[in-house]
Design a protein around this motif. Structure first.
Motif, PDB file in Angstrom:
ATOM      1  N   TYR A   1      26.782  39.572  -2.244  1.00 11.90           N
ATOM      2  CA  TYR A   1      27.889  38.611  -2.220  1.00 11.90           C
ATOM      3  C   TYR A   1      27.390  37.166  -2.313  1.00 11.90           C
ATOM      4  O   TYR A   1      26.275  36.841  -1.907  1.00 11.90           O
ATOM      5  CB  TYR A   1      28.708  38.793  -0.945  1.00 11.90           C
ATOM      6  CG  TYR A   1      29.225  40.195  -0.775  1.00 11.90           C
ATOM      7  CD1 TYR A   1      30.258  40.685  -1.579  1.00 11.90           C
ATOM      8  CD2 TYR A   1      28.655  41.058   0.157  1.00 11.90           C
ATOM      9  CE1 TYR A   1      30.722  41.975  -1.440  1.00 11.90           C
ATOM     10  CE2 TYR A   1      29.114  42.359   0.305  1.00 11.90           C
ATOM     11  CZ  TYR A   1      30.140  42.819  -0.502  1.00 11.90           C
ATOM     12  OH  TYR A   1      30.588  44.108  -0.369  1.00 11.90           O
TER      13      TYR A   1
ATOM     14  N   ALA B   1      39.041  46.165  -1.241  1.00  9.56           N
ATOM     15  CA  ALA B   1      38.270  46.128  -2.483  1.00  9.56           C
ATOM     16  C   ALA B   1      38.428  44.784  -3.190  1.00  9.56           C
ATOM     17  O   ALA B   1      37.475  44.264  -3.781  1.00  9.56           O
ATOM     18  CB  ALA B   1      38.706  47.262  -3.405  1.00  9.56           C
ATOM     19  N   GLU B   2      39.609  44.198  -3.102  1.00  7.96           N
ATOM     20  CA  GLU B   2      39.851  42.918  -3.741  1.00  7.96           C
ATOM     21  C   GLU B   2      39.054  41.806  -3.069  1.00  7.96           C
ATOM     22  O   GLU B   2      38.509  40.915  -3.742  1.00  7.96           O
ATOM     23  CB  GLU B   2      41.341  42.585  -3.711  1.00  7.96           C
ATOM     24  CG  GLU B   2      41.719  41.245  -4.331  1.00  7.96           C
ATOM     25  CD  GLU B   2      41.319  41.110  -5.796  1.00  7.96           C
ATOM     26  OE1 GLU B   2      41.187  39.964  -6.260  1.00  7.96           O
ATOM     27  OE2 GLU B   2      41.131  42.139  -6.478  1.00  7.96           O
TER      28      GLU B   2
ATOM     29  N   ARG C   1      36.219  42.153  -1.658  1.00 10.17           N
ATOM     30  CA  ARG C   1      34.845  42.313  -2.132  1.00 10.17           C
ATOM     31  C   ARG C   1      34.690  41.800  -3.563  1.00 10.17           C
ATOM     32  O   ARG C   1      33.712  41.117  -3.882  1.00 10.17           O
ATOM     33  CB  ARG C   1      34.430  43.789  -2.019  1.00 10.17           C
ATOM     34  CG  ARG C   1      34.145  44.194  -0.572  1.00 10.17           C
ATOM     35  CD  ARG C   1      34.108  45.699  -0.368  1.00 10.17           C
ATOM     36  NE  ARG C   1      33.663  46.030   0.971  1.00 10.17           N
ATOM     37  CZ  ARG C   1      34.423  45.981   2.065  1.00 10.17           C
ATOM     38  NH1 ARG C   1      35.700  45.598   1.960  1.00 10.17           N
ATOM     39  NH2 ARG C   1      33.934  46.289   3.246  1.00 10.17           N
ATOM     40  N   ARG C   2      35.644  42.139  -4.419  1.00  9.00           N
ATOM     41  CA  ARG C   2      35.565  41.695  -5.805  1.00  9.00           C
ATOM     42  C   ARG C   2      35.499  40.172  -5.889  1.00  9.00           C
ATOM     43  O   ARG C   2      34.734  39.613  -6.698  1.00  9.00           O
ATOM     44  CB  ARG C   2      36.773  42.197  -6.598  1.00  9.00           C
ATOM     45  CG  ARG C   2      36.689  41.917  -8.105  1.00  9.00           C
ATOM     46  CD  ARG C   2      37.994  42.215  -8.814  1.00  9.00           C
ATOM     47  NE  ARG C   2      39.066  41.318  -8.382  1.00  9.00           N
ATOM     48  CZ  ARG C   2      39.200  40.055  -8.781  1.00  9.00           C
ATOM     49  NH1 ARG C   2      38.332  39.534  -9.629  1.00  9.00           N
ATOM     50  NH2 ARG C   2      40.198  39.310  -8.333  1.00  9.00           N
ATOM     51  N   ARG C   3      36.258  39.486  -5.066  1.00 13.30           N
ATOM     52  CA  ARG C   3      36.280  38.023  -5.099  1.00 13.30           C
ATOM     53  C   ARG C   3      34.970  37.402  -4.619  1.00 13.30           C
ATOM     54  O   ARG C   3      34.704  36.223  -4.900  1.00 13.30           O
ATOM     55  CB  ARG C   3      37.437  37.502  -4.239  1.00 13.30           C
ATOM     56  CG  ARG C   3      38.812  37.881  -4.781  1.00 13.30           C
ATOM     57  CD  ARG C   3      39.937  37.436  -3.865  1.00 13.30           C
ATOM     58  NE  ARG C   3      41.231  37.925  -4.358  1.00 13.30           N
ATOM     59  CZ  ARG C   3      42.407  37.679  -3.761  1.00 13.30           C
ATOM     60  NH1 ARG C   3      42.440  36.942  -2.656  1.00 13.30           N
ATOM     61  NH2 ARG C   3      43.507  38.163  -4.279  1.00 13.30           N
TER      62      ARG C   3
ATOM     63  N   LEU D   1      31.789  39.183  -4.847  1.00 11.76           N
ATOM     64  CA  LEU D   1      30.600  39.763  -5.462  1.00 11.76           C
ATOM     65  C   LEU D   1      29.953  38.795  -6.457  1.00 11.76           C
ATOM     66  O   LEU D   1      30.635  38.044  -7.159  1.00 11.76           O
ATOM     67  CB  LEU D   1      30.958  41.059  -6.202  1.00 11.76           C
ATOM     68  CG  LEU D   1      31.197  42.292  -5.328  1.00 11.76           C
ATOM     69  CD1 LEU D   1      31.774  43.427  -6.170  1.00 11.76           C
ATOM     70  CD2 LEU D   1      29.902  42.744  -4.646  1.00 11.76           C
TER      71      LEU D   1
ATOM     72  N   PRO E   1      30.093  43.992  -9.726  1.00 15.87           N
ATOM     73  CA  PRO E   1      31.525  44.269  -9.934  1.00 15.87           C
ATOM     74  C   PRO E   1      31.769  45.539 -10.753  1.00 15.87           C
ATOM     75  O   PRO E   1      32.698  46.304 -10.457  1.00 15.87           O
ATOM     76  CB  PRO E   1      32.022  43.023 -10.678  1.00 15.87           C
ATOM     77  CG  PRO E   1      31.060  41.944 -10.269  1.00 15.87           C
ATOM     78  CD  PRO E   1      29.738  42.627 -10.171  1.00 15.87           C
TER      79      PRO E   1
ATOM     80  N   GLN F   1      31.383  48.582  -8.566  1.00 16.83           N
ATOM     81  CA  GLN F   1      32.551  48.800  -7.712  1.00 16.83           C
ATOM     82  C   GLN F   1      33.715  49.378  -8.507  1.00 16.83           C
ATOM     83  O   GLN F   1      34.396  50.298  -8.032  1.00 16.83           O
ATOM     84  CB  GLN F   1      32.975  47.488  -7.047  1.00 16.83           C
ATOM     85  CG  GLN F   1      34.256  47.634  -6.222  1.00 16.83           C
ATOM     86  CD  GLN F   1      34.561  46.446  -5.349  1.00 16.83           C
ATOM     87  OE1 GLN F   1      33.770  46.088  -4.487  1.00 16.83           O
ATOM     88  NE2 GLN F   1      35.721  45.815  -5.564  1.00 16.83           N
ATOM     89  N   ASP F   2      33.948  48.854  -9.700  1.00 14.35           N
ATOM     90  CA  ASP F   2      35.057  49.370 -10.512  1.00 14.35           C
ATOM     91  C   ASP F   2      34.901  50.863 -10.776  1.00 14.35           C
ATOM     92  O   ASP F   2      35.874  51.626 -10.699  1.00 14.35           O
ATOM     93  CB  ASP F   2      35.130  48.609 -11.841  1.00 14.35           C
ATOM     94  CG  ASP F   2      35.620  47.177 -11.670  1.00 14.35           C
ATOM     95  OD1 ASP F   2      36.167  46.854 -10.596  1.00 14.35           O
ATOM     96  OD2 ASP F   2      35.420  46.375 -12.603  1.00 14.35           O
TER      97      ASP F   2
ATOM     98  N   HIS G   1      29.070  48.154  -0.076  1.00 13.26           N
ATOM     99  CA  HIS G   1      27.980  47.895  -1.015  1.00 13.26           C
ATOM    100  C   HIS G   1      26.660  47.823  -0.255  1.00 13.26           C
ATOM    101  O   HIS G   1      26.631  47.576   0.952  1.00 13.26           O
ATOM    102  CB  HIS G   1      28.182  46.554  -1.734  1.00 13.26           C
ATOM    103  CG  HIS G   1      29.260  46.566  -2.758  1.00 13.26           C
ATOM    104  ND1 HIS G   1      29.010  46.702  -4.105  1.00 13.26           N
ATOM    105  CD2 HIS G   1      30.612  46.441  -2.641  1.00 13.26           C
ATOM    106  CE1 HIS G   1      30.160  46.656  -4.777  1.00 13.26           C
ATOM    107  NE2 HIS G   1      31.147  46.498  -3.909  1.00 13.26           N
TER     108      HIS G   1
ATOM    109  N   CYS H   1      27.029  51.242  -4.503  1.00  6.31           N
ATOM    110  CA  CYS H   1      28.378  51.076  -3.954  1.00  6.31           C
ATOM    111  C   CYS H   1      28.905  52.457  -3.603  1.00  6.31           C
ATOM    112  O   CYS H   1      28.821  53.388  -4.421  1.00  6.31           O
ATOM    113  CB  CYS H   1      29.284  50.387  -4.973  1.00  6.31           C
ATOM    114  SG  CYS H   1      30.977  50.114  -4.373  1.00  6.31           S
TER     115      CYS H   1
END
Length: 771
Positions: free
Chosen positions: A337, A387-388, A390-392, A394, A422, A425-426, A457, A626
């Protein structure tokens, strides 16, 4: 011949092991060997006022009862002092071969009985009368600072304190829209390989030297330590036979290792010690015991602005090597991150418990647990999808290589060399059915079932240098042998090294033998730890095999009168591409390069069809993974059932995908144990209370689910193979993912989980507290 790098060939090690032809330490039977049993302290802290050996010595077949005073006669110094690479003040932290007038934890070896067999040695050990004077002790690291000293020589139980950080955390927190706090605790457990520890010191009648057969992950380190402690000359050899698992615990040099070798030197007799499981519980190193207090600063969108807090690390009664684990934890907690500001205060303290050192992950699982718990907390408080969040946060693939403003413990800048977090994760979310899960969860709750899903992760620095040895030799029979200081401990080292060498030599991997962990075959080596061997030994073997291939081409070019560029290696020979009838066998080239008196070699060719390479590397290769876990929790019994588990791993180029998958499966199983089962408990009297597998639970086949394993391959630019490590990778995010899943399942009860392992009675308590 099809490419060997990336091929799913069967492991070369497996057939002899499956047929019962493995040769582990306890399988080595020396006809004149004596056997050892240790007298161990029953107290967490005690003064030794006297030792009465008479009853034990009276037993027929008992050769000696030895204390540190006896062993000191063949030792340079009484203490197992090692060089501290970290610069920490460890002079009074190193252990002793046997207790030096004082014991500091339950199980510490006080004396050793040497007898004709182990049964007699055990009986005699029970007759050794030790006069103990119990002393005050500290068994809880939270009380270490102000508690009784772990040993009388200590002025403080605190080994050291230091700060790890970057940016301006105070300013980030002051400006943040949100600040959330949480305490965390990760409890200690053990490595518990199938084979426990063991050491045989074989006195060689031929030259009076000693061969040490040891279940060690670091044969050369053990040899160097024994040499420094007992002033050995070239007569010392350390050879690791088959090793029944290591997982970090076998990388240390233990009191028993030194005591057995010192006793053999003192008595001039071969001596054998094989550890029993209770000894493993009380004496093989533990890990994970850390207390954290954390704060996270975030904006309204869940973007992390900063993290700060403290880490209190329990290192046990002694340190067997530099206590680097808490630095690993604090310096890597931001994981994959983007965290702009970090301020962590680390304290390392001693307690009257078993020594602590690396167990699969070495501080990285604690770091991942801490960071992932913070992100779940941010998501919960801001009512955002986990999950969102984390996405923001990563690190995007476009930022690779990505430098973090911190140094590794070796002083190198922490720079992630490659990866696409990312995308990983997807892929995991899609395979786990994350988007559809809320609907399934609602249906389950309507039926009275509590299911949850967690996500985590993990990033692991791998390939720790500065080198590993790789010698590739072709004999005049054409047989290819690899010699390396790396350690084969069940992970498939021989197969991986053989595939790498075979890809350069144009032969099948099963035509290659691998000799690992023997100081008689290579002069230098570092061994197996830190997910390093494919990166380090693999690179050395590849370069050595390539050098052998180039030398073979040079000789064949001279004999066949062909240009080197027109030659290829295939089927054990060098031949002209497109004209395979023009060929020369590797065995013939090896014969020529062994030399004949008065006959020269082709120009520019050295003797021997072999090459020894020690590939230098300092920067770490960062592997990432992940994981997503789906669980069902029974609120009445606290039972947790894992319904689905998906793991993606990016370890760069995969030498053998089947073996990589096996490492991930094993790592996940280890993480499941950490999260839900393994609890190495000590009571208020400093006594270990989980010293059998009836009390200390390990996940078995019924608890470990089928793991869906996905792979992403972003090659590392830091080594010629493009590989990254994998041995520890599966463990690092596992506990975080599972605890997140359990918390999600228990969300109707407002559960907040701040520790692992999470045991059934604690779940029941949470549920009843909410009700």
């Amino acid at each position: 011949m099809p490419p060997l790098i990336g091929a799913r060939i069967a492991r070369l090690e497996d057939e002899p092991l499956l047929r019962g032809k493995g040769r582990f330490v306890d399988d080595i039977a020396l006809p004149d060997a004596l056997h050892v049993a240790f007298v161990r302290s029953p107290h967490p802290h005690a003064l030794i006022k006297g030792i009465d050996k008479s009853a034990a010595l009276a037993l027929q077949g008992v050769h000696a009862v030895l204390t540190l005073d006896d062993l000191a006669k063949v030792m340079v110094q009484r203490r197992m002092v090692r060089h501290s690479n970290s610069g920490m003040p460890l002079d009074r932290a190193w252990a002793f071969a046997l207790a030096d007038g004082e014991t500091a934890y339950v199980g510490e070896p006080v004396a050793m009985v040497v007898a004709g067999d182990r049964y007699l040695a055990e009986d005699a050990a029970a007759l050794v009368m030790v006069d103990y004077e119990p002393l005050p002790f500290t068994a809880d690291v939270r009380k270490a600072k102000d508690g009784p000293p772990v040993r009388r020589e200590l002025k403080s139980n605190v080994v050291t304190s230091y700060k790890v950080g970057f940016g301006d955390a105070d300013a980030a927190f002051k400006a943040a829209a949100h600040v959330f706090k949480t305490p965390l605790w990760q409890h200690r457990g053990a490595a518990h390989s199938i084979e426990a520890r063991g050491t045989i010191a074989e006195v060689r009648s031929s030259d009076g030297g000693i061969t040490v057969h040891s279940s060690t992950q670091k044969a050369h380190d053990l040899a160097q330590t024994l040499t420094s402690l007992m002033d050995f000359d070239a007569g010392l050899r350390v050879a690791a036979p088959d090793i029944g698992g290591g997982f970090g615990a076998k990388l240390c040099v233990y009191s028993e290792d030194v005591a057995v070798v010192a006793a053999a030197k003192l008595l001039n007799r071969s001596i054998k010690w094989a550890e029993d499981r209770r000894e493993y519980f009380t004496n093989a190193v533990h890990e994970r015991d850390q207390y954290w207090t954390l704060e996270v600063a975030a904006d309204n969108d869940g973007k992390v602005l900063g993290v700060r807090g403290t880490v209190l690390h329990d290192t046990g009664a002694y340190t067997l090597q530099d206590p680097n684990i808490p630095y690993n934890s604090a310096s890597t907690m931001s994981g994959p991150y983007t965290v702009a500001n970090l301020a962590m205060e680390v304290t390392i303290a001693m307690t009257n418990t078993a020594p602590v050192s690396s167990v699969r992950g070495a501080g990285y699982p604690q770091a991942a647990f801490a960071m992932e718990r913070l992100l779940d907390l941010v998501a919960h408080e801001l009512k955002l999808d986990r999950a969102e969040v984390r996405r923001r946060n990563l690190i995007p693939a476009s930022k690779m290589p990505y430098e973090k403003p911190l140094k590794t413990r070796a002083g190198m800048t922490i720079q992630y060399d490659s990866g696409d977090y990312p995308a990983c994760q997807d892929e995991v979310l899609k395979a786990a059915g994350w988007a559809e899960f809320p609907e399934r969860q609602a249906e389950a709750r309507a039926q009275g079932r509590y299911i949850g899903m967690g996500l985590a992760h993990g990033v692991k620095g791998s390939g720790r240098g500065p080198f590993e040895s790789g010698l590739v030799r072709v004999s005049r029979t054409g047989k290819v042998t690899i010699f390396t200081g790396a350690s084969a401990m069940g992970q498939g080292l021989a197969t991986a090294m053989a595939q790498i060498a075979a890809s350069q030599l144009g032969i099948s991997a099963d035509k290659i033998s691998v000799v690992a962990g023997d100081t008689a075959t290579v002069s230098l080596g570092l061994g197996g730890f830190a997910s390093r061997q494919t990166v380090t030994a693999g690179s050395s073997v590849m370069l050595a095999a390539k050098a052998v291939a180039d030398k073979a081409k040079k000789v064949a070019s001279h004999v066949l009168e062909a240009d080197e560029g027109d030659l290829e290696l295939a089927d054990g020979e060098v031949r002209v591409a497109g004209a395979p009838q023009l060929a020369m066998k590797l065995s013939e080239i090896a014969r020529i390069l062994q030399g004949a008196p008065g006959y020269g070699f082709p120009p520019g060719v050295d003797p021997g069809l072999e090459a020894n390479v020690m590939h230098r590397t300092d920067a770490l290769c960062y592997a990432n993974g992940c994981h997503a876990a789906e669980v069902e929790v029974d609120p009445e019994t606290g039972a947790v059932t894992i319904l689905r588990y998906v793991a993606i791993q990016d370890s760069g180029v995969l030498i053998n995908p089947t073996m990589v998958e096996g490492q991930i499966h094993g790592g996940v199983a280890h993480g499941i144990g950490n999260a839900l089962y393994e609890w190495m408990g000590y009571d208020e009297q400093g006594q270990p209370v989980t010293t059998t597998f009836a009390d200390y639970l390990l996940p078995s086949a019924t608890e470990v689910p089928m793991v869906v394993t996905l792979a992403k391959q972003t090659p590392s630019p830091l080594n010629p193979l493009g590989v990254k490590g994998v041995g520890e990778a599966g463990t690092i995010p596992a506990a975080a993912a599972l605890i997140s899943a359990v918390e999600d399942a228990l969300s109707p009860f407002n559960a907040r989980i701040e520790h692992f392992p999470l045991r059934p009675m604690e779940i029941v308590r949470m549920v009843r507290g909410a009700q």
